[in-house]
Write a protein that holds these residues in place. Structure first.
Motif, PDB file in Angstrom:
ATOM      1  N   THR A  82       0.830  -1.203   0.000  1.00  0.00           N
ATOM      2  CA  THR A  82       0.000   0.000   0.000  1.00  0.00           C
ATOM      3  C   THR A  82       0.869   1.259   0.000  1.00  0.00           C
ATOM      4  O   THR A  82       0.619   2.200  -0.762  1.00  0.00           O
ATOM      5  N   GLY A  83       1.900   1.275   0.839  1.00  0.00           N
ATOM      6  CA  GLY A  83       2.794   2.433   0.897  1.00  0.00           C
ATOM      7  C   GLY A  83       3.529   2.659  -0.415  1.00  0.00           C
ATOM      8  O   GLY A  83       3.613   3.786  -0.913  1.00  0.00           O
ATOM      9  N   ALA A  84       4.063   1.589  -0.983  1.00  0.00           N
ATOM     10  CA  ALA A  84       4.810   1.715  -2.234  1.00  0.00           C
ATOM     11  C   ALA A  84       3.896   2.128  -3.385  1.00  0.00           C
ATOM     12  O   ALA A  84       4.266   2.964  -4.220  1.00  0.00           O
ATOM     13  N   ALA A  85       2.688   1.546  -3.437  1.00  0.00           N
ATOM     14  CA  ALA A  85       1.740   1.911  -4.498  1.00  0.00           C
ATOM     15  C   ALA A  85       1.318   3.372  -4.356  1.00  0.00           C
ATOM     16  O   ALA A  85       1.167   4.090  -5.351  1.00  0.00           O
ATOM     17  N   HIS A  86       1.158   3.824  -3.126  1.00  0.00           N
ATOM     18  CA  HIS A  86       0.806   5.231  -2.879  1.00  0.00           C
ATOM     19  C   HIS A  86       1.927   6.145  -3.373  1.00  0.00           C
ATOM     20  O   HIS A  86       1.658   7.154  -4.060  1.00  0.00           O
ATOM     21  N   ILE A 100      11.323   0.900  -8.067  1.00  0.00           N
ATOM     22  CA  ILE A 100      11.570   0.191  -6.816  1.00  0.00           C
ATOM     23  C   ILE A 100      11.923  -1.252  -7.147  1.00  0.00           C
ATOM     24  O   ILE A 100      11.338  -1.852  -8.052  1.00  0.00           O
ATOM     25  N   ASP A 101      12.923  -1.767  -6.456  1.00  0.00           N
ATOM     26  CA  ASP A 101      13.263  -3.185  -6.580  1.00  0.00           C
ATOM     27  C   ASP A 101      12.430  -3.923  -5.545  1.00  0.00           C
ATOM     28  O   ASP A 101      12.534  -3.656  -4.336  1.00  0.00           O
ATOM     29  N   VAL A 110      12.408  -7.916  -8.701  1.00  0.00           N
ATOM     30  CA  VAL A 110      11.949  -7.337  -9.954  1.00  0.00           C
ATOM     31  C   VAL A 110      11.946  -5.820  -9.775  1.00  0.00           C
ATOM     32  O   VAL A 110      11.608  -5.314  -8.698  1.00  0.00           O
ATOM     33  N   ALA A 111      12.364  -5.114 -10.817  1.00  0.00           N
ATOM     34  CA  ALA A 111      12.316  -3.653 -10.800  1.00  0.00           C
ATOM     35  C   ALA A 111      10.947  -3.228 -11.322  1.00  0.00           C
ATOM     36  O   ALA A 111      10.518  -3.653 -12.388  1.00  0.00           O
ATOM     37  N   LEU A 112      10.263  -2.415 -10.535  1.00  0.00           N
ATOM     38  CA  LEU A 112       8.927  -1.946 -10.912  1.00  0.00           C
ATOM     39  C   LEU A 112       8.954  -0.437 -11.120  1.00  0.00           C
ATOM     40  O   LEU A 112       9.537   0.291 -10.315  1.00  0.00           O
ATOM     41  N   ASP A 113       8.281   0.011 -12.177  1.00  0.00           N
ATOM     42  CA  ASP A 113       8.074   1.441 -12.352  1.00  0.00           C
ATOM     43  C   ASP A 113       6.759   1.805 -11.655  1.00  0.00           C
ATOM     44  O   ASP A 113       6.131   0.944 -11.007  1.00  0.00           O
ATOM     45  N   ALA A 114       6.334   3.040 -11.773  1.00  0.00           N
ATOM     46  CA  ALA A 114       5.112   3.481 -11.090  1.00  0.00           C
ATOM     47  C   ALA A 114       3.907   2.653 -11.499  1.00  0.00           C
ATOM     48  O   ALA A 114       3.152   2.166 -10.645  1.00  0.00           O
ATOM     49  N   ALA A 115       3.729   2.460 -12.807  1.00  0.00           N
ATOM     50  CA  ALA A 115       2.566   1.694 -13.275  1.00  0.00           C
ATOM     51  C   ALA A 115       2.616   0.256 -12.771  1.00  0.00           C
ATOM     52  O   ALA A 115       1.589  -0.305 -12.377  1.00  0.00           O
TER      53      ALA A 115
END
Length: 162
Positions: A82-86, A100-101, A110-115
């Motif tokens: 929830t915090g990271a998605a926010h 964020i990894d 996995v490396a994630l972008d905002a989407a």
């Protein structure tokens, strides 16, 4: 007053009849020494309450189970996701880069972008919402049950391992 005697070997004897008591059939049974039999004290309402408690525990386990997003398995860490998605959403709205990894269920990253992070948050919300939908349906079955046997047959549905 009828007396039950506990024997040296741990068995019990009805003092009036001299009969050894059979094993207790279940947790809700009490022994009626006068009638010389076990009586099931489980009530419909008591079973309804314990069935709902059992279903709520299963719902919580379903909410906390690993889930899939974009073919990858994630641990259902509500607070972190929830915090990271926010933060990803805030970065996206502000037009700022976000990355964020994230450690997956199998301990790879996995490396994630905002989407991507927002999608993980949405997948977790879908899992939690799905668990509540299942629980709501089971609660309706619990309310409609007319017998203890019907209540005992209400279980959380099995899920396929991914």
């Amino acid at each position: 007053m009828e007396t039950i005697v506990i024997n040296g070997d741990g068995t019990q004897t009805n003092e009036r009849t001299g009969k050894t008591l059979p094993p207790r059939p279940g947790a809700h049974h009490i022994y009626d020494a006068g009638a010389d039999l076990w009586i099931d004290t489980k009530t419909l309402e008591g079973t309804r309450i314990s069935t709902w408690a059992r279903i709520k525990l299963a719902r919580e386990a379903a909410e906390l189970s690993d889930f899939t997003c974009a073919g990858l398995r994630y641990q259902a860490d509500k607070a972190r996701i929830t915090g990271a998605a926010h933060m990803a959403l805030l970065a996206q709205v502000a037009g700022l880069p976000y990355s964020i990894d994230w450690t997956l269920s199998d301990n790879t990253t996995v490396a994630l972008d905002a989407a991507g992070m927002i999608a993980v948050g949405a997948a977790l919300v879908a899992q939690v919402s799905g668990a509540f939908v299942i629980a709501r349906g089971l609660r309706e079955l619990i309310a409609a049950a007319a017998t203890i046997e019907q209540l005992d047959s209400i279980v959380w549905p099995a899920t396929e391992a991914a």
